[in-house]
Write an enzyme that holds these catalytic residues in place. Structure first.
Site, PDB file in Angstrom:
ATOM      1  N   PHE A  42     -24.989   5.547  53.368  1.00 22.18           N
ATOM      2  CA  PHE A  42     -23.829   4.665  53.491  1.00 22.18           C
ATOM      3  C   PHE A  42     -23.307   4.775  54.927  1.00 22.18           C
ATOM      4  O   PHE A  42     -23.150   5.876  55.452  1.00 22.18           O
ATOM      5  CB  PHE A  42     -22.769   5.128  52.490  1.00 22.18           C
ATOM      6  CG  PHE A  42     -21.658   4.150  52.277  1.00 22.18           C
ATOM      7  CD1 PHE A  42     -21.802   3.104  51.374  1.00 22.18           C
ATOM      8  CD2 PHE A  42     -20.456   4.278  52.957  1.00 22.18           C
ATOM      9  CE1 PHE A  42     -20.769   2.207  51.166  1.00 22.18           C
ATOM     10  CE2 PHE A  42     -19.419   3.375  52.756  1.00 22.18           C
ATOM     11  CZ  PHE A  42     -19.575   2.340  51.857  1.00 22.18           C
TER      12      PHE A  42
ATOM     13  N   ASP B  70     -23.923  14.031  49.471  1.00 19.25           N
ATOM     14  CA  ASP B  70     -22.870  13.072  49.154  1.00 19.25           C
ATOM     15  C   ASP B  70     -23.151  12.563  47.745  1.00 19.25           C
ATOM     16  O   ASP B  70     -24.225  12.000  47.481  1.00 19.25           O
ATOM     17  CB  ASP B  70     -22.873  11.929  50.175  1.00 19.25           C
ATOM     18  CG  ASP B  70     -21.671  11.010  49.984  1.00 19.25           C
ATOM     19  OD1 ASP B  70     -21.243  10.836  48.822  1.00 19.25           O
ATOM     20  OD2 ASP B  70     -21.188  10.457  50.988  1.00 19.25           O
TER      21      ASP B  70
ATOM     22  N   TYR C 248     -12.976   7.323  42.826  1.00 16.48           N
ATOM     23  CA  TYR C 248     -12.571   5.975  42.382  1.00 16.48           C
ATOM     24  C   TYR C 248     -13.746   5.145  41.877  1.00 16.48           C
ATOM     25  O   TYR C 248     -13.552   4.055  41.385  1.00 16.48           O
ATOM     26  CB  TYR C 248     -11.834   5.210  43.487  1.00 16.48           C
ATOM     27  CG  TYR C 248     -12.577   5.146  44.809  1.00 16.48           C
ATOM     28  CD1 TYR C 248     -13.589   4.244  45.015  1.00 16.48           C
ATOM     29  CD2 TYR C 248     -12.246   6.016  45.853  1.00 16.48           C
ATOM     30  CE1 TYR C 248     -14.269   4.192  46.222  1.00 16.48           C
ATOM     31  CE2 TYR C 248     -12.918   5.988  47.053  1.00 16.48           C
ATOM     32  CZ  TYR C 248     -13.937   5.069  47.228  1.00 16.48           C
ATOM     33  OH  TYR C 248     -14.617   5.040  48.424  1.00 16.48           O
ATOM     34  N   LYS C 249     -14.969   5.666  42.011  1.00 11.59           N
ATOM     35  CA  LYS C 249     -16.133   4.915  41.518  1.00 11.59           C
ATOM     36  C   LYS C 249     -16.344   5.252  40.044  1.00 11.59           C
ATOM     37  O   LYS C 249     -15.502   4.898  39.228  1.00 11.59           O
ATOM     38  CB  LYS C 249     -17.340   5.228  42.397  1.00 11.59           C
ATOM     39  CG  LYS C 249     -17.183   4.623  43.806  1.00 11.59           C
ATOM     40  CD  LYS C 249     -18.290   5.012  44.775  1.00 11.59           C
ATOM     41  CE  LYS C 249     -18.037   4.328  46.125  1.00 11.59           C
ATOM     42  NZ  LYS C 249     -18.775   4.947  47.239  1.00 11.59           N
TER      43      LYS C 249
ATOM     44  N   ARG D 254     -25.849  -6.409  43.035  1.00  9.92           N
ATOM     45  CA  ARG D 254     -25.795  -5.056  42.494  1.00  9.92           C
ATOM     46  C   ARG D 254     -24.950  -5.037  41.210  1.00  9.92           C
ATOM     47  O   ARG D 254     -23.858  -5.602  41.172  1.00  9.92           O
ATOM     48  CB  ARG D 254     -25.160  -4.156  43.562  1.00  9.92           C
ATOM     49  CG  ARG D 254     -25.168  -2.693  43.248  1.00  9.92           C
ATOM     50  CD  ARG D 254     -24.691  -1.899  44.446  1.00  9.92           C
ATOM     51  NE  ARG D 254     -23.254  -2.074  44.680  1.00  9.92           N
ATOM     52  CZ  ARG D 254     -22.495  -1.213  45.348  1.00  9.92           C
ATOM     53  NH1 ARG D 254     -23.028  -0.122  45.873  1.00  9.92           N
ATOM     54  NH2 ARG D 254     -21.205  -1.438  45.519  1.00  9.92           N
TER      55      ARG D 254
END
Ligand SMILES: *Cc1c(COP(=O)(O)O)cnc(C)c1O
Length: 397
Positions: A113, A184, A209-210, A356
């Protein structure tokens, strides 16, 4: 066994929406609404500043850290919450580089990312010690591990394709070469079982938050292996990571273990929402979540491939090799995703051509997947995406 019908009832989802984007922003736990209201009114309102002690606000970052720690195989007392994931990447990397002063290479991959890579670039510039960031293709990382590498810094699950790295094998190889490893877990925590202690990771970071459903802006987490926790120097030496913040010493002295990775005042209201989410996670076994996720993803892949010949699978076909998302290449992916969102199927788009879809067994079931497939098939077969209003890009895609 995890009761997924029960967990689904604990989330709020708007009518007419099939939410396949919990990999980006988890859905709202119903209890979070009352929890935040209670913390606001009864704690902030009534207790005012005494809430830091009386309501236990100051302990929230490590208490919640331990509950997340269970999901990622961390030893108790070695995970803390705070700040954003970008900041936690910086902290872990800065501490790790200091532990390998004679080495100059940070090894990551081209699928990472961007913020992780940007933070590394910024830190390299600040340090001014000629560190080098290497980003080979994900499949080539293993071949780039050698004795020049100070730190191997990887995201386990690729945010675009969902491809998973072999954490155990890469950690082993890095350690054999004398390098440290930062994982990560942004797309792993709450998605796939992780065994940080078992693989011997040095550091890990991730967001809440995911998949973890802590809400927009929920704090990140950081893990430091017990063997390093008392030795590392925290680069961001804030007062709440000090050994005795309320002694107001003029000199910095790191706190015990993971406490030193705290920086400043924790986001109490945001953590109240996260606590409500963790009440649900406490009822769940990651092995069940993973098995259910593979079943839903396989169902989705089979349904889409049977009905949408223009969509090409970008994710690994084997369930064990991917995270909890399925991605497809499609030239007009952005417009197609907007057309789907307009019809209640919410996924997202990642440049250049990836549609996605995230699968979150806590609140998505086989019926949802079947309904989503039918809507996607209709949009694709009838080119419903081919409308000017679906082709203008918004700020967040
Ligand atoms: C989502 C994500 C981030 C986001 O970082 P923030 O600082 O929380 O905005 C960082 N890294 C990875 C790998 C991610 O998936």
């Amino acid at each position: 066994m995890t009761d997924f019908a029960a967990t689904k009832n604990m989330f709020f989802l708007p009518d007419g929406v099939i939410y396949l984007d919990g990999n980006s922003l988890g859905a709202l736990p119903r209890a979070a609404v009352t929890r935040v209201e209670k913390t606001t009114r009864d704690e902030w309102g009534e207790m005012l500043i005494t809430g830091w002690n009386k309501a236990g606000w100051m302990d929230q970052p490590t208490k919640i850290g331990d509950r997340i720690g269970r999901l990622i195989g961390a030893e108790a007392g070695h995970v803390a919450m705070g700040d954003t994931l970008s900041i936690k990447v910086y902290q872990a990397l800065a501490s790790a580089l200091e532990m390998r002063p004679e080495r100059r290479v940070i090894l990551s991959d081209s699928g990472n990312f961007p913020t992780d890579l940007y933070m590394a670039e910024g830190l390299i510039t600040s340090l001014g010690r000629q560190h080098q960031l290497k980003t080979p293709a994900p499949e080539a990382v293993m071949a780039h591990i050698n004795e020049d590498v100070a730190v191997l810094m990887l995201t386990e699950v690729d945010y675009r394709t969902g491809r998973r790295h072999d954490m155990a094998a890469l950690t082993r190889a890095a350690h054999a070469a004398g390098a440290l490893v930062i994982w990560d877990l942004a797309h792993s925590a709450g998605a796939v079982p992780v065994d940080l202690a078992g693989v011997g990771a040095d550091f890990a970071v991730g967001c809440s938050y995911k998949y973890l459903n802590g809400g927009p802006g929920a704090p990140a987490f950081i893990y430091v292996a017990p063997r390093h926790a008392e030795n590392i120097r925290p680069a961001l030496s804030g007062w709440l990571g000090h050994d005795a913040p309320f002694a107001f010493d003029l000199n910095y002295r790191p706190g015990a273990g993971i406490e030193r990775m705290r920086v400043g005042t924790p986001p109490v209201l945001q953590m109240a929402a996260l606590e409500a989410a963790m009440d649900i996670w406490d009822m769940v076994e990651m092995a069940d979540v993973h098995a259910q996720s593979i079943m839903l993803c396989d169902q989705f892949i089979a349904g889409i491939e049977a009905t949408c010949p223009a969509l090409h699978l970008a994710s690994p076909r084997a369930g064990r090799e991917r995270g909890s998302q399925v991605s497809f290449h499609f030239e007009h992916g952005y417009a197609a995703m907007q057309a789907l969102i307009a019809r209640g199927v919410i996924g997202d788009f990642r440049a250049p051509d990836i549609m996605r879809f995230g699968f979150t067994p806590l609140y998505i079931d086989q019926g949802d997947v079947q309904a989503a497939i039918a809507i996607i098939a209709d949009v694709m077969a009838n080119r419903l995406w081919d409308q000017p209003e679906y082709k203008t890009k918004a700020r967040v895609t």
